[in-house]
Design a protein around this motif. Structure first.
Motif, short mmCIF file in Angstrom:
data_model
loop_
_atom_site.label_atom_id
_atom_site.label_comp_id
_atom_site.label_asym_id
_atom_site.label_seq_id
_atom_site.Cartn_x
_atom_site.Cartn_y
_atom_site.Cartn_z
N LEU A 153 33.07 53.36 40.42
CA LEU A 153 32.25 53.36 39.20
C LEU A 153 31.20 52.25 39.24
O LEU A 153 30.05 52.46 38.85
CB LEU A 153 33.15 53.19 37.98
N ARG A 154 31.60 51.08 39.71
CA ARG A 154 30.63 49.99 39.82
C ARG A 154 29.51 50.35 40.78
O ARG A 154 28.34 50.01 40.55
CB ARG A 154 31.33 48.72 40.28
N GLY A 155 29.86 51.05 41.86
CA GLY A 155 28.85 51.49 42.80
C GLY A 155 27.86 52.46 42.20
O GLY A 155 26.73 52.60 42.68
N GLN A 156 28.27 53.14 41.14
CA GLN A 156 27.39 54.07 40.43
C GLN A 156 26.62 53.38 39.30
O GLN A 156 25.88 54.03 38.56
CB GLN A 156 28.22 55.23 39.85
N GLY A 157 26.82 52.07 39.17
CA GLY A 157 26.09 51.32 38.16
C GLY A 157 26.82 51.11 36.86
O GLY A 157 26.26 50.55 35.91
N ALA A 158 28.09 51.53 36.78
CA ALA A 158 28.86 51.38 35.55
C ALA A 158 29.42 49.97 35.41
O ALA A 158 29.58 49.24 36.40
CB ALA A 158 30.01 52.39 35.53
N THR A 159 29.73 49.59 34.18
CA THR A 159 30.43 48.35 33.90
C THR A 159 31.91 48.69 33.77
O THR A 159 32.31 49.42 32.85
CB THR A 159 29.92 47.71 32.60
N ALA A 160 32.72 48.20 34.70
CA ALA A 160 34.13 48.58 34.72
C ALA A 160 34.97 47.48 35.31
O ALA A 160 34.54 46.74 36.20
CB ALA A 160 34.32 49.87 35.54
N ASP A 161 36.18 47.36 34.79
CA ASP A 161 37.19 46.45 35.31
C ASP A 161 38.52 47.18 35.24
O ASP A 161 38.62 48.26 34.64
CB ASP A 161 37.21 45.17 34.48
N PHE A 162 39.56 46.60 35.83
CA PHE A 162 40.87 47.25 35.77
C PHE A 162 41.94 46.22 35.45
O PHE A 162 41.76 45.01 35.64
CB PHE A 162 41.19 47.99 37.06
N PHE A 163 43.06 46.73 34.96
CA PHE A 163 44.19 45.88 34.62
C PHE A 163 45.46 46.67 34.88
O PHE A 163 45.63 47.78 34.36
CB PHE A 163 44.12 45.47 33.15
N VAL A 164 46.34 46.13 35.71
CA VAL A 164 47.60 46.80 36.03
C VAL A 164 48.58 46.58 34.89
O VAL A 164 48.88 45.43 34.54
CB VAL A 164 48.18 46.28 37.36
N ALA A 165 49.06 47.67 34.30
CA ALA A 165 49.93 47.55 33.13
C ALA A 165 50.87 48.74 33.07
O ALA A 165 50.51 49.87 33.40
CB ALA A 165 49.11 47.47 31.85
N ASP A 166 52.08 48.48 32.62
CA ASP A 166 53.05 49.50 32.26
C ASP A 166 53.14 49.47 30.74
O ASP A 166 53.75 48.58 30.16
CB ASP A 166 54.40 49.18 32.90
#
Length: 256
Positions: A54-67
């Protein structure tokens, strides 16, 4: 490329269950509509790869590992979104699990608890912390993933059916309670949608796809993006007078 003037432009959004299926499709749809995303799931590798794409497509994105069945994970997830973007405008609580089909009287406590922990407690945990954050931000929109199994019943899946009915009840309760605070809460009820689990089922049983597709008037399974589009609409301002609703995205199955 993301449309930062799109329907979700400028909105900070959490998506749970984002590592595959409807959640991963939602990440693409929401990103194209200009959202700033925090993608959450249990599988770090999948999240990292999707976020990078997504970042490579120009989006603003982050991730978080969660249960999300763990309250502390849901709290930390929302805190991460708030620290990353300074606000939380929308959330798509999509994480869920299926179960092996079995008669009700043969289903053990472990299977029941596993389904309820993610499908119901997970939504409960997310709602509590997302609503608290949205109250501090002046409002927001939340979409919970139920299922056609939350609207109708089928055999040999009692805990799953119960969990998805409960999601609809929880959605309605939250919608009524927080409408005056500018927070909308809705649910979607997907029918058969193509996913890793569904494709494995079709591969294992070559006749399963035909049988499953006959259960809805449109006669086919949904592409995950078709379901994600409904969630994106409910999260956006176009749905500003919609709250407490459950929207079937099921090819007409619940119309029969």
């Amino acid at each position: 490329m993301p449309d930062h003037g799109g329907a979700l432009g400028g909105k900070a959004v959490i998506i749970t269950g984002a590592s595959s299926g409807i959640g991963a499709a939602a990440a693409q749809v929401f990103a194209r509509q200009g959202a700033s995303l925090l993608l959450c799931a249990r599988r770090e590798g999948r999240l990292r790869e999707l976020t990078g794409r997504l970042r490579g497509q120009g989006a603003t994105a982050d991730f978080f590992v969660a249960d999300v069945s763990r309250g502390e994970d849901a709290r930390a997830m929302v805190e991460r979104a708030m620290s990353r973007y300074g606000r939380l405008d929308a959330a798509f609580n999509n994480a869920g699990v299926a179960m092996e089909k079995a008669p009700l009287h043969l289903i053990g406590d472990e299977s029941y608890e596993r389904v309820m922990a993610t499908n119901l407690r997970g939504v409960w945990n997310c709602l509590r912390h997302e609503i608290a954050a949205m109250l501090s931000c002046g409002g927001g929109s939340i979409v919970n993933t139920s299922s056609v199994g939350g609207l109708i019943a089928s055999s040999a899946a009692a805990p799953y059916i119960a969990s998805k009915h409960a999601v609809i009840g929880l959605t309605r309760a939250a919608a009524v309670e927080y409408a005056a605070h500018g927070i909308r809460v809705n649910a979607i009820a997907p029918g058969l949608a193509r996913s890793e689990m569904v494709e494995a089922w079709f591969a294992h049983d070559p006749q399963a796809e035909q049988r499953a597709c006959r259960s809805a008037p449109q006669g086919r399974a949904a592409d995950p993006e078709e379901v994600a589009q409904a969630a994106a609409w409910l999260c956006g301002d176009q749905a500003s007078f919609v709250t407490g609703a459950t929207v079937p995205v099921d090819g007409g199955r619940t119309a029969w």
